[in-house]
Write a protein that holds these residues in place. Structure first.
Motif, PDB file in Angstrom:
ATOM      1  N   ASP A  79     -10.823  -1.077 -18.023  1.00 10.31           N
ATOM      2  CA  ASP A  79     -10.260  -0.085 -18.944  1.00 10.31           C
ATOM      3  C   ASP A  79     -10.132   1.287 -18.288  1.00 10.31           C
ATOM      4  OD1 ASP A  79      -9.628  -1.567 -21.119  1.00 10.31           O
ATOM      5  OD2 ASP A  79     -11.521  -1.259 -22.170  1.00 10.31           O
ATOM      6  N   LYS A  80     -11.237   1.778 -17.726  1.00  6.58           N
ATOM      7  CA  LYS A  80     -11.239   3.119 -17.134  1.00  6.58           C
ATOM      8  C   LYS A  80     -10.387   3.172 -15.875  1.00  6.58           C
ATOM      9  CE  LYS A  80     -15.751   4.544 -18.966  1.00  6.58           C
ATOM     10  NZ  LYS A  80     -15.978   3.361 -19.794  1.00  6.58           N
ATOM     11  N   VAL A  81     -10.507   2.139 -15.032  1.00  3.07           N
ATOM     12  CA  VAL A  81      -9.688   2.100 -13.820  1.00  3.07           C
ATOM     13  C   VAL A  81      -8.209   1.989 -14.187  1.00  3.07           C
ATOM     14  CG1 VAL A  81      -9.173   0.769 -11.738  1.00  3.07           C
ATOM     15  CG2 VAL A  81     -11.540   1.125 -12.425  1.00  3.07           C
ATOM     16  N   GLY A  82      -7.918   1.188 -15.227  1.00  2.27           N
ATOM     17  CA  GLY A  82      -6.539   1.029 -15.678  1.00  2.27           C
ATOM     18  C   GLY A  82      -5.942   2.332 -16.192  1.00  2.27           C
ATOM     19  N   TRP A  83      -6.733   3.077 -16.975  1.00  8.30           N
ATOM     20  CA  TRP A  83      -6.242   4.358 -17.480  1.00  8.30           C
ATOM     21  C   TRP A  83      -5.994   5.351 -16.349  1.00  8.30           C
ATOM     22  CZ3 TRP A  83      -3.988   5.338 -21.782  1.00  8.30           C
ATOM     23  CH2 TRP A  83      -4.316   4.614 -22.946  1.00  8.30           C
ATOM     24  N   LEU A  84      -6.771   5.259 -15.275  1.00  9.96           N
ATOM     25  CA  LEU A  84      -6.571   6.152 -14.140  1.00  9.96           C
ATOM     26  C   LEU A  84      -5.368   5.731 -13.300  1.00  9.96           C
ATOM     27  CD1 LEU A  84      -7.593   8.496 -12.372  1.00  9.96           C
ATOM     28  CD2 LEU A  84      -9.036   6.827 -11.177  1.00  9.96           C
ATOM     29  N   PHE A  85      -5.229   4.417 -13.074  1.00 11.67           N
ATOM     30  CA  PHE A  85      -4.187   3.915 -12.186  1.00 11.67           C
ATOM     31  C   PHE A  85      -2.845   3.726 -12.885  1.00 11.67           C
ATOM     32  CE2 PHE A  85      -7.360   1.673  -9.122  1.00 11.67           C
ATOM     33  CZ  PHE A  85      -7.772   2.925  -8.692  1.00 11.67           C
ATOM     34  N   ALA A  86      -2.881   3.439 -14.183  1.00  9.29           N
ATOM     35  CA  ALA A  86      -1.640   3.093 -14.896  1.00  9.29           C
ATOM     36  C   ALA A  86      -0.568   4.178 -14.777  1.00  9.29           C
ATOM     37  CB  ALA A  86      -1.946   2.795 -16.357  1.00  9.29           C
ATOM     38  N   PRO A  87      -0.880   5.469 -14.942  1.00  7.19           N
ATOM     39  CA  PRO A  87       0.173   6.490 -14.797  1.00  7.19           C
ATOM     40  C   PRO A  87       0.824   6.485 -13.417  1.00  7.19           C
ATOM     41  CG  PRO A  87      -1.766   7.420 -15.854  1.00  7.19           C
ATOM     42  CD  PRO A  87      -2.163   6.077 -15.359  1.00  7.19           C
ATOM     43  N   ILE A  88       0.018   6.219 -12.371  1.00  5.55           N
ATOM     44  CA  ILE A  88       0.565   6.184 -11.009  1.00  5.55           C
ATOM     45  C   ILE A  88       1.555   5.032 -10.868  1.00  5.55           C
ATOM     46  CG2 ILE A  88      -0.014   5.892  -8.565  1.00  5.55           C
ATOM     47  CD1 ILE A  88      -2.740   7.152  -9.192  1.00  5.55           C
ATOM     48  N   VAL A  89       1.152   3.842 -11.321  1.00 12.59           N
ATOM     49  CA  VAL A  89       2.009   2.666 -11.188  1.00 12.59           C
ATOM     50  C   VAL A  89       3.252   2.814 -12.064  1.00 12.59           C
ATOM     51  CG1 VAL A  89       2.116   0.159 -11.449  1.00 12.59           C
ATOM     52  CG2 VAL A  89       0.018   1.234 -10.623  1.00 12.59           C
ATOM     53  N   LEU A  90       3.066   3.323 -13.288  1.00 14.03           N
ATOM     54  CA  LEU A  90       4.219   3.504 -14.179  1.00 14.03           C
ATOM     55  C   LEU A  90       5.222   4.498 -13.577  1.00 14.03           C
ATOM     56  CD1 LEU A  90       5.592   2.964 -16.896  1.00 14.03           C
ATOM     57  CD2 LEU A  90       4.223   4.834 -17.868  1.00 14.03           C
ATOM     58  N   LEU A  91       4.707   5.605 -13.048  1.00 15.82           N
ATOM     59  CA  LEU A  91       5.583   6.585 -12.416  1.00 15.82           C
ATOM     60  C   LEU A  91       6.295   5.986 -11.205  1.00 15.82           C
ATOM     61  CD1 LEU A  91       6.580   9.516 -12.351  1.00 15.82           C
ATOM     62  CD2 LEU A  91       4.565  10.086 -10.959  1.00 15.82           C
ATOM     63  N   TRP A  92       5.579   5.147 -10.453  1.00 14.01           N
ATOM     64  CA  TRP A  92       6.159   4.478  -9.285  1.00 14.01           C
ATOM     65  C   TRP A  92       7.339   3.592  -9.693  1.00 14.01           C
ATOM     66  CZ3 TRP A  92       6.875   3.521  -4.290  1.00 14.01           C
ATOM     67  CH2 TRP A  92       7.175   2.226  -3.872  1.00 14.01           C
ATOM     68  N   PHE A  93       7.154   2.779 -10.720  1.00 17.82           N
ATOM     69  CA  PHE A  93       8.229   1.884 -11.165  1.00 17.82           C
ATOM     70  C   PHE A  93       9.422   2.676 -11.700  1.00 17.82           C
ATOM     71  CE2 PHE A  93       5.042  -1.644 -11.408  1.00 17.82           C
ATOM     72  CZ  PHE A  93       5.732  -2.529 -10.592  1.00 17.82           C
ATOM     73  N   LEU A  94       9.149   3.702 -12.471  1.00 19.53           N
ATOM     74  CA  LEU A  94      10.247   4.499 -13.023  1.00 19.53           C
ATOM     75  C   LEU A  94      11.033   5.197 -11.914  1.00 19.53           C
ATOM     76  CD1 LEU A  94       8.542   6.070 -16.174  1.00 19.53           C
ATOM     77  CD2 LEU A  94      10.115   4.122 -16.078  1.00 19.53           C
ATOM     78  N   LEU A  95      10.322   5.683 -10.883  1.00 17.60           N
ATOM     79  CA  LEU A  95      10.998   6.363  -9.780  1.00 17.60           C
ATOM     80  C   LEU A  95      11.863   5.403  -8.959  1.00 17.60           C
ATOM     81  CD1 LEU A  95       8.299   8.887  -8.503  1.00 17.60           C
ATOM     82  CD2 LEU A  95      10.500   9.426  -9.548  1.00 17.60           C
ATOM     83  N   ILE A  96      11.308   4.227  -8.616  1.00 21.23           N
ATOM     84  CA  ILE A  96      12.115   3.301  -7.801  1.00 21.23           C
ATOM     85  C   ILE A  96      13.293   2.764  -8.608  1.00 21.23           C
ATOM     86  CG2 ILE A  96      10.168   2.655  -6.330  1.00 21.23           C
ATOM     87  CD1 ILE A  96       9.979   0.016  -7.836  1.00 21.23           C
ATOM     88  N   GLY A  97      13.084   2.591  -9.957  1.00 23.69           N
ATOM     89  CA  GLY A  97      14.206   2.183 -10.798  1.00 23.69           C
ATOM     90  C   GLY A  97      15.273   3.261 -10.870  1.00 23.69           C
ATOM     91  N   GLY A  98      14.848   4.516 -11.013  1.00 20.97           N
ATOM     92  CA  GLY A  98      15.801   5.626 -11.067  1.00 20.97           C
ATOM     93  C   GLY A  98      16.547   5.806  -9.761  1.00 20.97           C
ATOM     94  N   ILE A  99      15.817   5.690  -8.621  1.00 26.76           N
ATOM     95  CA  ILE A  99      16.463   5.811  -7.310  1.00 26.76           C
ATOM     96  C   ILE A  99      17.459   4.673  -7.111  1.00 26.76           C
ATOM     97  CG2 ILE A  99      16.038   5.693  -4.819  1.00 26.76           C
ATOM     98  CD1 ILE A  99      13.384   7.134  -5.345  1.00 26.76           C
ATOM     99  N   GLY A 100      17.109   3.481  -7.622  1.00 26.32           N
ATOM    100  CA  GLY A 100      18.033   2.350  -7.525  1.00 26.32           C
ATOM    101  C   GLY A 100      19.326   2.613  -8.274  1.00 26.32           C
TER     102      GLY A 100
END
Length: 559
Positions: free
Chosen positions: A7-28
């Motif tokens: 839970d705690k690790v997910g809350w810390l890491f989730a914004p990074i991974v979500l931002l990563w996916f949104l950025l690569i999708g936007g760049i695509g």
């Protein structure tokens, strides 16, 4: 950071991974619009046919590299124990899948006009204005992307432990809500060491990719085969539906599998070696554990043998209480007969303690201990089953002893109250039936004496007939006084034994291969299994037994 929980690790890491996916999708999307929107035609299956026709064997073997474009996403589905099914499905269909398609399509569009940048197409395709922010996010995403695989490894090891297929390791539950959210320190360190070893050993990105691709294809094949079994044996699907699913899945997976076979000598051998090592460990541990448990089950001591020894058990009964730990919830373990056969004395009071960990968050104090008597009263032998939830702490202090003895005293008092009125199934502490029986005794004692039903004091371990209250109606007052006096005497006896001291007796069954066994069996049992038993958690650690009052009883069993 894993020990903080998913839970705690997910809350810390989730914004990074979500931002990563949104950025690569936007760049695509940016690259598709800027360079060549016609790349979207690649979704047509006809192009893969033309690719194979044009490339021949080289095109076929390139599937091993193409495989890397989808590796990692399969780890999402291995985390079902940590997250709800709906959360995994939503994340994959709404975020992961479309963003990956857009990212790869965008890189393809960029390469149509920049063919010489094929080696580092990803970073080259990033617009200059956001290059460094994207570089930082990509680095962070590379660090946290392994979270899904780490969590999945914890889940697999926990399931293997439950099936007796893996040596005992410490499992820390990190969530009240989700039983599957766990942390295994030993496996966390092993994963780290393996990752560093593989990276330092290869020093080559393509070979690491080949190793990873081989592992993922094997996971896909095994998952499809297991899914086929589930559809047939659990879901009872029609065989035609099973055939269609298996045929379509294997058609794709076998194509990739045949391609990665060409990469086995180029790094693909690593996951095969690691898998073989874990297979040997799990098989040997399961074989040894099963044989050990079968020995203990088939070697249980009969009540007839104990009763034949008499109240003294054929030994000197020294003052004190002996807590004999056993995995058996019923019957007398063989280690006890081994103990009294080889030593001339045993404690005045013997309590067989069985600690069970249940798949619930916690077990209340009122329902934790179940106490029963073994044999006649003058034998002073009891059984206590201690039940714990996965978050209950089994502390290393005198609290455990104190609670066992408190429940033992309560059992003796309750047994004296109920003697001649009910069977000893009612004596289990503390169930609803016990509370109702206690209320019944206090409120309706007058009605009880007029019952005309033959009663039997019964336990799993002994059956001792009791006189019917109808036939003993004229002697109820005197028998009540005798019962009360017996209760007082036994309580005083238990109290004096408690004051003398408590000793924890642990059995240690050592398995050895018979002399006429084959060389492979001797290596598996005498060396591999013995080594695993030595490095895994000992019973004294699991039960938190204080070393100053610990007595280990060993015996050798040949298989």
């Amino acid at each position: 950071m894993q020990h903080y929980g998913t839970d705690k690790v997910g809350w810390l890491f989730a914004p990074i991974v979500l931002l990563w996916f949104l950025l690569i999708g936007g760049i695509g999307i940016f690259n598709i619009c800027k360079y060549d929107s016609s790349v979207l035609k690649a979704f047509s299956p006809v192009y893969i046919y033309r690719y194979f026709k044009r490339g021949g064997k080289a095109g076929w073997t390139s599937l091993g590299g193409i495989m890397l474009s989808i590796t990692g996403i399969e780890a999402l589905f291995a985390d079902l124990a940590h997250f709800p099914v709906s959360a995994v499905q939503l994340a994959f269909t709404v975020v992961v899948f479309p963003c990956l398609l857009l990212a790869y399509s965008g890189q393809a569009a960029y390469l149509t006009q920049n063919k010489d940048h094929v080696i580092d197409a990803f970073y080259r395709s990033i617009p200059d204005g956001i290059y460094w922010p994207m570089f930082i996010i990509a680095t962070l995403a590379a660090v946290v992307a392994s979270q899904a695989t780490i969590s999945a490894t914890f889940s697999i090891i926990k399931q293997a432990l439950a099936l007796g297929c893996f040596p005992r390791v410490k499992v820390v539950h990190t969530s009240k809500k989700f039983l599957g959210q766990i942390y295994i320190p030993d496996m966390n360190w092993i994963l780290m060491i393996l990752c560093i070893t593989v990276t330092a050993g290869f020093r080559n990105q393509s070979q690491i990719g080949n190793a990873y691709g081989t592992a993922v294809v094997k996971v896909m094949l095994v998952t499809t085969l297991l899914m086929t079994l589930i559809m047939l044996l659990v879901w009872h699907c029609h065989w035609i539906l099973v055939l269609i699913f298996t045929g379509l899945s294997l058609a794709v997976e076998c194509a990739y599998f045949s391609a990665v076979l060409f990469k086995v000598d180029q790094g693909g051998w690593v996951p095969l070696v690691i898998a073989a090592a874990f297979l040997v460990i799990m098989y040997v541990w399961h074989y040894g554990t099963v044989k050990r448990y079968e020995f203990e089950m088939h070697s249980k001591v009969s009540m007839a043998w104990i009763l034949g020894l008499g109240p003294s058990l054929g030994l000197v009964r020294v003052p004190g209480i002996g807590l004999v730990y056993t995995e058996l919830a019923s019957g007398v373990p063989h280690i006890f007969s081994h103990f009294i056969t080889n030593l001339p004395a045993i404690h005045s009071v013997v309590v067989f303690v069985c600690v069970k960990y249940l798949p619930v968050y916690t077990v209340s104090e009122e329902e934790r201990f179940l106490v029963k008597r073994i044999g006649p009263k003058n034998f002073h032998m009891f059984r206590c089953v201690a039940r714990y939830g996965y978050k209950d702490l089994h502390k290393k202090d005198d609290e455990f002893e104190k609670k066992i003895l408190e429940n033992l005293f309560t059992f003796v008092r309750l047994e004296a109250m109920m003697e001649g009125c009910s069977d000893s199934e009612e004596y289990s502490l503390y169930g609803q039936r016990t509370q109702r029986s206690r209320d019944f005794l206090l409120k309706d004692n007058a009605h009880t004496s007029s019952s005309d039903i033959d009663l039997t004091i019964s336990t799993v371990d002994s059956i001792v007939p009791a006189k019917s209250p109808l036939h003993a109606n004229n002697t109820i007052p005197s028998s009540g006084r005798e019962s009360s006096q017996t209760e007082v005497d036994e309580l005083e006896f238990l109290s004096s034994c408690r004051d003398t001291g408590v000793v924890h007796i642990l059995g240690n069954t050592v398995i050895r291969a018979r002399r006429d066994s084959g060389i492979h069996k001797k290596i598996a049992i005498d060396y591999i299994y013995a080594f695993l038993r030595k490095i895994c958690r000992e019973n004294s650690v699991i039960f938190n037994v204080p070393h100053e009052s610990l007595l280990n009883v060993g015996q050798i069993f040949s298989v």
